[in-house]
Design a protein around this motif. Structure first.
Motif, short mmCIF file in Angstrom:
data_model
loop_
_atom_site.label_atom_id
_atom_site.label_comp_id
_atom_site.label_asym_id
_atom_site.label_seq_id
_atom_site.Cartn_x
_atom_site.Cartn_y
_atom_site.Cartn_z
N THR A 120 -11.41 -15.75 -2.74
CA THR A 120 -12.39 -15.02 -3.35
C THR A 120 -12.20 -13.53 -3.46
O THR A 120 -11.55 -13.06 -2.57
CB THR A 120 -13.97 -15.35 -2.91
OG1 THR A 120 -13.86 -14.92 -1.38
CG2 THR A 120 -14.21 -16.73 -3.13
N ASP A 159 -17.40 -17.61 -6.99
CA ASP A 159 -17.39 -16.14 -7.07
C ASP A 159 -17.45 -15.78 -8.70
O ASP A 159 -18.21 -14.83 -8.96
CB ASP A 159 -16.07 -15.60 -6.51
CG ASP A 159 -15.94 -14.28 -6.36
OD1 ASP A 159 -16.85 -13.59 -6.68
OD2 ASP A 159 -14.91 -13.63 -5.67
N ARG A 173 -17.24 -8.22 3.56
CA ARG A 173 -17.71 -9.38 2.77
C ARG A 173 -17.97 -10.38 3.91
O ARG A 173 -18.47 -11.51 3.18
CB ARG A 173 -16.84 -10.02 1.75
CG ARG A 173 -16.20 -8.94 0.55
CD ARG A 173 -15.81 -9.82 -0.53
NE ARG A 173 -14.30 -10.18 -0.38
CZ ARG A 173 -13.92 -11.43 -0.39
NH1 ARG A 173 -14.75 -12.49 -0.53
NH2 ARG A 173 -12.66 -11.69 -0.17
N ARG A 187 -15.09 -10.90 -4.38
CA ARG A 187 -16.26 -10.24 -4.25
C ARG A 187 -17.36 -10.78 -3.52
O ARG A 187 -18.31 -10.31 -2.99
CB ARG A 187 -16.66 -9.67 -5.83
CG ARG A 187 -15.77 -8.52 -6.28
CD ARG A 187 -16.18 -8.24 -7.94
NE ARG A 187 -15.63 -9.19 -8.65
CZ ARG A 187 -15.73 -9.15 -9.90
NH1 ARG A 187 -15.98 -8.14 -10.68
NH2 ARG A 187 -15.10 -10.21 -10.71
N ILE A 188 -17.37 -11.94 -3.56
CA ILE A 188 -18.64 -12.89 -2.85
C ILE A 188 -18.67 -12.52 -1.55
O ILE A 188 -17.41 -12.46 -0.85
CB ILE A 188 -18.68 -14.28 -3.43
CG1 ILE A 188 -19.89 -14.98 -3.25
CG2 ILE A 188 -17.40 -15.06 -2.77
CD1 ILE A 188 -19.82 -16.30 -4.06
#
Length: 295
Positions: free
Chosen positions: A63, A38, A97, A65-66
């Motif tokens: 994580t 990430d 996400r 943002r990924i």
């Protein structure tokens, strides 16, 4: 590249079956690895093989943002209403996400395998009809042939083809149209000793060359049965893999992108099969591909 696909999936992702460990002892190592991926700037993590949705949860938790996607969940293993309910629960905690990657897998792995295209259509219908439906924008399909690719464009965000050439990517883009996601997997061996790189690649490819879904697709692309002998001909390896240094990988990524891929899911192989989390290689590729690191 459509801007929504760019923002959601990024240009480059990592595909790995080691990202959903079968033993609890592996969860901590995977959590640390995905947090670093990430931070390195990769856009999507593809949990390879056929992970359970329970195994997606710790990856999302580790994580920030990924995007996290299954690559892929076999439709023969889990009933659609259960998958829809689990997906809805995951999405509530994941802030969008998570992407549900679905596929028909292979006859040799599934005793109930029959009518794969029709069964996929029925499965998508069941996801749509569930009390908590999975919207098309939140799912992608493993697709090789024209019918499944068209279905991916019509009933999902797009397609995630595995073990394909750049030529297939161009054909897939033409079938999908300009707006659907096209996110092929590309297998990488970072080794400047080409003979050793081919040995590593053949060690992986030999299994897939026993599966008609892949060999039939390769025959459609102009390869011959003789290309499947002894783990794959040099010509076949050159078409399916990125073998060499990081600049070679970058050139191959550019080739797939020029052919119409929005996103490349890179699977990194090493000569050490016990090295399930090749962090050094992932770091090298992030730098070579000029990924924007995240603080």
């Amino acid at each position: 590249m459509p801007s929504d696909n760019n923002a959601r999936f990024g240009r480059i992702g990592i595909w790995s079956s080691a990202l959903h460990p079968s033993e609890p002892a592996g969860v901590a190592a995977v959590s640390a690895a995905v947090a670093e991926l990430d931070a390195l700037g990769y856009g999507t993590l593809w949990l390879g093989g056929s992970p359970s949705l329970d195994q997606v949860v710790p990856v999302l938790a580790a994580t920030r943002r990924i995007t996290v996607a299954t690559g892929i969940l076999s439709i023969w293993d889990r009933q659609a209403p259960v998958v829809a309910e689990q997906t809805a629960r995951i999405q509530r905690d994941a802030a969008g996400r998570f992407v549900l990657g679905l596929g028909v897998s292979h006859g040799g792995f599934n005793p109930n395998y029959a009518r794969p295209y029709s069964t996929m259509v029925e499965y998508l219908d069941a996801l749509d009809a569930a009390p908590d439906p999975v919207p098309p924008s939140q799912r992608v399909l493993a697709a090789l042939g024209p019918k499944m690719l068209k279905l991916a464009a019509e009933r999902a965000a797009g397609a995630h083809p595995y073990l394909v050439t750049a030529e297939h990517t161009a054909e897939a883009r033409a079938t999908l149209g300009p707006h659907a996601l096209l996110a092929p997997e590309l297998t990488v061996v970072l080794d400047t000793d080409i003979d050793q790189a081919r040995t590593v690649a053949r060690g992986m490819l030999s299994m897939y060359l026993q599966l008609p879904n892949y060999t039939n697709n390769l025959l459609r692309l102009g390869f011959a049965a003789s290309d499947f002998a002894d783990g794959g001909s040099d010509r076949l390896l050159a078409a399916l893999f990125a073998l060499g240094d990081a600049e070679t990988v970058r050139a191959r990524v550019d080739e797939y992108t020029a052919a119409g891929a929005d996103h490349l899911a890179l699977q990194v192989l090493t000569g050490d099969r016990r090295k399930d989390l090749p962090l050094a290689e992932w770091r090298t590729l992030a730098e070579a591909l000029e990924l924007p690191p995240r603080a």
